[in-house]
Design an enzyme around this catalytic site. Structure first.
Site, PDB file in Angstrom:
ATOM      1  N   LYS A 183       2.215   4.428 -15.617  1.00  0.00           N
ATOM      2  CA  LYS A 183       1.424   3.341 -15.176  1.00  0.00           C
ATOM      3  C   LYS A 183       0.869   2.830 -16.734  1.00  0.00           C
ATOM      4  O   LYS A 183       0.836   1.679 -16.708  1.00  0.00           O
ATOM      5  CB  LYS A 183       0.149   3.545 -14.205  1.00  0.00           C
ATOM      6  CG  LYS A 183       1.014   4.038 -12.946  1.00  0.00           C
ATOM      7  CD  LYS A 183       1.657   2.961 -12.069  1.00  0.00           C
ATOM      8  CE  LYS A 183       2.169   2.989 -10.759  1.00  0.00           C
ATOM      9  NZ  LYS A 183       3.056   1.960 -10.391  1.00  0.00           N
ATOM     10  N   ASN A 232       6.825  -3.614  -7.293  1.00  0.00           N
ATOM     11  CA  ASN A 232       5.808  -2.813  -6.741  1.00  0.00           C
ATOM     12  C   ASN A 232       6.315  -1.646  -6.306  1.00  0.00           C
ATOM     13  O   ASN A 232       5.296  -0.446  -6.391  1.00  0.00           O
ATOM     14  CB  ASN A 232       5.236  -3.416  -5.165  1.00  0.00           C
ATOM     15  CG  ASN A 232       4.436  -2.568  -4.509  1.00  0.00           C
ATOM     16  OD1 ASN A 232       3.360  -2.403  -4.509  1.00  0.00           O
ATOM     17  ND2 ASN A 232       5.180  -1.884  -3.514  1.00  0.00           N
ATOM     18  N   TYR A 242       2.757  10.224 -13.538  1.00  0.00           N
ATOM     19  CA  TYR A 242       2.216   8.719 -12.620  1.00  0.00           C
ATOM     20  C   TYR A 242       1.421   8.184 -13.883  1.00  0.00           C
ATOM     21  O   TYR A 242       1.605   6.878 -13.976  1.00  0.00           O
ATOM     22  CB  TYR A 242       1.672   9.542 -11.600  1.00  0.00           C
ATOM     23  CG  TYR A 242       1.213   7.991 -10.800  1.00  0.00           C
ATOM     24  CD1 TYR A 242       2.049   7.491 -10.013  1.00  0.00           C
ATOM     25  CD2 TYR A 242      -0.296   7.599 -10.905  1.00  0.00           C
ATOM     26  CE1 TYR A 242       1.455   6.408  -9.111  1.00  0.00           C
ATOM     27  CE2 TYR A 242      -0.436   6.339 -10.195  1.00  0.00           C
ATOM     28  CZ  TYR A 242       0.322   5.739  -9.422  1.00  0.00           C
ATOM     29  OH  TYR A 242      -0.075   4.671  -8.693  1.00  0.00           O
TER      30      TYR A 242
HETATM   31  P1  NAP Z   1       3.770   3.635  -0.375  1.00  0.00           P
HETATM   32  O1  NAP Z   1       2.970   3.267   0.773  1.00  0.00           O
HETATM   33  O2  NAP Z   1       4.511   4.859  -0.335  1.00  0.00           O
HETATM   34  O3  NAP Z   1       5.087   2.076  -0.556  1.00  0.00           O
HETATM   35  C1  NAP Z   1       6.130   2.602  -1.375  1.00  0.00           C
HETATM   36  C2  NAP Z   1       7.233   1.959  -1.161  1.00  0.00           C
HETATM   37  O4  NAP Z   1       8.187   1.939  -2.242  1.00  0.00           O
HETATM   38  C3  NAP Z   1       7.811   2.642   0.184  1.00  0.00           C
HETATM   39  O5  NAP Z   1       8.151   1.723   1.113  1.00  0.00           O
HETATM   40  C4  NAP Z   1       8.802   3.594  -0.532  1.00  0.00           C
HETATM   41  O6  NAP Z   1       9.942   3.825   0.281  1.00  0.00           O
HETATM   42  C5  NAP Z   1       9.314   2.369  -1.711  1.00  0.00           C
HETATM   43  N1  NAP Z   1      10.039   3.193  -2.626  1.00  0.00           N
HETATM   44  C6  NAP Z   1       9.998   4.488  -3.332  1.00  0.00           C
HETATM   45  N2  NAP Z   1      10.849   4.430  -4.178  1.00  0.00           N
HETATM   46  C7  NAP Z   1      11.595   3.453  -4.207  1.00  0.00           C
HETATM   47  C8  NAP Z   1      12.640   3.140  -5.092  1.00  0.00           C
HETATM   48  N3  NAP Z   1      13.132   4.062  -5.821  1.00  0.00           N
HETATM   49  N4  NAP Z   1      13.389   2.055  -5.072  1.00  0.00           N
HETATM   50  C9  NAP Z   1      12.729   1.082  -3.700  1.00  0.00           C
HETATM   51  N5  NAP Z   1      11.746   1.654  -2.947  1.00  0.00           N
HETATM   52  C10 NAP Z   1      11.225   2.632  -3.236  1.00  0.00           C
HETATM   53  O7  NAP Z   1       2.904   3.407  -1.738  1.00  0.00           O
HETATM   54  P2  NAP Z   1       1.723   2.379  -2.116  1.00  0.00           P
HETATM   55  O8  NAP Z   1       0.572   3.379  -1.969  1.00  0.00           O
HETATM   56  O9  NAP Z   1       1.851   1.066  -1.268  1.00  0.00           O
HETATM   57  O10 NAP Z   1       2.188   2.185  -3.600  1.00  0.00           O
HETATM   58  C11 NAP Z   1       2.779   0.837  -3.997  1.00  0.00           C
HETATM   59  C12 NAP Z   1       2.644   0.881  -5.423  1.00  0.00           C
HETATM   60  O11 NAP Z   1       1.246   0.752  -5.755  1.00  0.00           O
HETATM   61  C13 NAP Z   1       3.075   1.959  -6.329  1.00  0.00           C
HETATM   62  O12 NAP Z   1       3.810   1.234  -7.606  1.00  0.00           O
HETATM   63  C14 NAP Z   1       1.892   2.589  -6.666  1.00  0.00           C
HETATM   64  O13 NAP Z   1       1.984   3.301  -7.799  1.00  0.00           O
HETATM   65  C15 NAP Z   1       0.978   1.577  -6.708  1.00  0.00           C
HETATM   66  N6  NAP Z   1      -0.382   1.946  -6.571  1.00  0.00           N
HETATM   67  C16 NAP Z   1      -0.864   2.731  -5.430  1.00  0.00           C
HETATM   68  C17 NAP Z   1      -2.175   2.825  -5.424  1.00  0.00           C
HETATM   69  C18 NAP Z   1      -2.836   3.432  -4.120  1.00  0.00           C
HETATM   70  O14 NAP Z   1      -3.856   4.269  -4.042  1.00  0.00           O
HETATM   71  N7  NAP Z   1      -2.062   3.801  -2.999  1.00  0.00           N
HETATM   72  C19 NAP Z   1      -3.137   2.883  -6.227  1.00  0.00           C
HETATM   73  C20 NAP Z   1      -2.577   2.059  -7.630  1.00  0.00           C
HETATM   74  C21 NAP Z   1      -1.332   1.711  -7.482  1.00  0.00           C
HETATM   75  P3  NAP Z   1       9.943   5.495   1.013  1.00  0.00           P
HETATM   76  O15 NAP Z   1       8.684   5.335   1.919  1.00  0.00           O
HETATM   77  O16 NAP Z   1      10.919   5.298   1.545  1.00  0.00           O
HETATM   78  O17 NAP Z   1       9.869   6.414  -0.043  1.00  0.00           O
END
Ligand code: NAP
Length: 251
Positions: free
Chosen positions: A161, A91, A157
Site C-alpha cells: 500500500k 480496488n 500489505y
Molecule cells: P473484499 O471485501 O475482500 O473485496 C475485495 C474484492 O476483490 C473481492 O471480491 C475479491 O474477490 C476481489 N479480488 C481479490 N483478488 C482479486 C484479484 N486478483 N483480481 C480481481 N479481484 C480480486 O475487500 P475490501 O475490504 O472491500 O477491500 C477492497 C480494497 O480496499 C482492497 O484494495 C483493500 O486493500 C482496500 N482497503 C480495505 C480496507 C478495509 O478495512 N476493508 C481498508 C483499507 C483499504 P474474492 O472475494 O473472490 O477473493
C-alpha cells in the site's frame, strides 16, 4: 444523498464483487457512469451488475484476475464499448498472511505484492493511455491508511500500500498535464468481508477504538470520496493521497 455527475462515461472498478469495490460500483452508477464490474469471481461481479441495473443504472460484469498482466487491455476495451472510458478504480486487494516478517512466507509475500501492487501497475499502464486518447479521465487507486503508517503482522500489505501511494504520485506527475488525474484513497478500517476474514470480534472492537470516531468505517463512506475524486468536481486534485480513516492516523 447527492451524487456527482459521471454521465456520458464508463468506469472500470476492479474487485467490485464485494466490500468497498461493490459500494464504489453502485455509487459511480448512481452518479450516471456505465460501470464495468470486474472481479475474480464472475458470479459476484454479475450479482453487483444486476444490483446496478435493477436500480436503473448501466453495468456489465466480467471475471478477471487483476494479477494477470494480460487482462487489463481487455478490461479497458470492454469498458470503452459501454461509453467513453474516463474512470478507473483499481480496488482489488488482499490481506495476506498475518505473521511477523521473520515468519512470513515467500508465497504470501509474492501474491500480496502481485495483487495489491503489480496489478495496479498493469492496470495503470492499460488505463491511462486509453484515457489520454479519450481526452482525459480520472484514475483512483485503493491504497489504505496503511499506505502511510505501519501495523504489526501485515508487512506485505503495508509495503504494497505504501508502494501504491508512490506509484499513484509518479503516474500523476507523468499524465496530469494530458488530462488524466491519478489519486490514491486511504481508507481506515472498514467493515467488509476482507476485514471480517482477518479479524475476530475482539480484534475488530480494539481496532474501532483506535479511530477518533470510535467505530470502523463503511464501504459507502469510502465510495463517496472515490466518486468525488472520479468526477470533474475534483478537477484540480491529482497526485495526492486522500484519507477516509475516521481519524485513525490523526494521533
Ligand atoms: P473484499 O471485501 O475482500 O473485496 C475485495 C474484492 O476483490 C473481492 O471480491 C475479491 O474477490 C476481489 N479480488 C481479490 N483478488 C482479486 C484479484 N486478483 N483480481 C480481481 N479481484 C480480486 O475487500 P475490501 O475490504 O472491500 O477491500 C477492497 C480494497 O480496499 C482492497 O484494495 C483493500 O486493500 C482496500 N482497503 C480495505 C480496507 C478495509 O478495512 N476493508 C481498508 C483499507 C483499504 P474474492 O472475494 O473472490 O477473493
Amino acid at each position: 444523498m447527492p451524487t456527482y455527475d459521471l454521465a456520458d462515461r464508463s468506469a472500470l472498478v476492479t474487485g467490485a464483487g464485494s466490500g468497498i469495490g461493490r459500494a464504489v460500483a453502485l455509487e459511480l452508477a448512481r452518479s450516471g457512469a456505465a460501470v464495468l464490474v470486474a472481479d475474480l469471481s464472475g458470479e459476484a461481479a454479475r450479482r453487483v451488475a444486476e444490483e446496478i441495473t435493477a436500480a436503473g443504472g448501466t453495468a456489465d460484469a466480467v471475471a478477471a484476475d487483476v494479477a494477470d498482466p494480460g487482462v487489463h487491455a481487455g478490461l479497458v476495451e470492454a469498458a470503452g464499448r459501454m461509453a467513453p472510458f474516463k474512470v478507473a478504480v483499481n480496488n482489488a486487494g488482499i490481506g495476506g498472511e498475518a505473521k511477523p516478517v521473520g515468519e512470513y512466507s515467500t508465497e504470501s509475500w509474492l501474491r500480496v505484492i502481485d495483487v495489491n501492487l503489480n496489478a495496479v501497475f498493469h492496470g495503470l499502464r492499460a488505463q491511462i493511455p486509453a484515457m489520454v486518447a479519450a481526452g482525459g479521465g480520472s484514475v483512483v487507486t485503493m491504497a489504505s491508511v496503511l499506505g502511510s503508517v505501519g501495523i504489526a503482522g501485515s508487512s506485505a500489505y503495508v509495503a504494497s500500500k505504501h508502494a501504491v501511494v508512490g506509484l499513484t504520485k509518479a503516474a500523476a506527475m507523468e499524465y496530469s498535464a494530458q488530462g488524466v488525474r491519478v489519486n490514491a484513497v486511504g481508507p481506515g478500517f472498514i467493515r467488509t468481508p476482507l476485514l471480517d476474514a482477518n479479524l475476530d470480534t475482539a480484534a475488530a472492537d480494539a481496532l474501532a477504538a483506535q479511530h477518533a470516531t470510535g467505530r470502523l468505517g463503511t464501504a459507502e463512506e469510502v465510495a463517496a470520496l472515490t466518486a468525488f475524486l472520479a468526477s470533474d468536481a475534483a478537477s484540480f486534485i491529482t497526485g495526492s493521497y486522500h484519507l477516509v480513516d475516521g481519524g485513525y492516523s490523526a494521533h
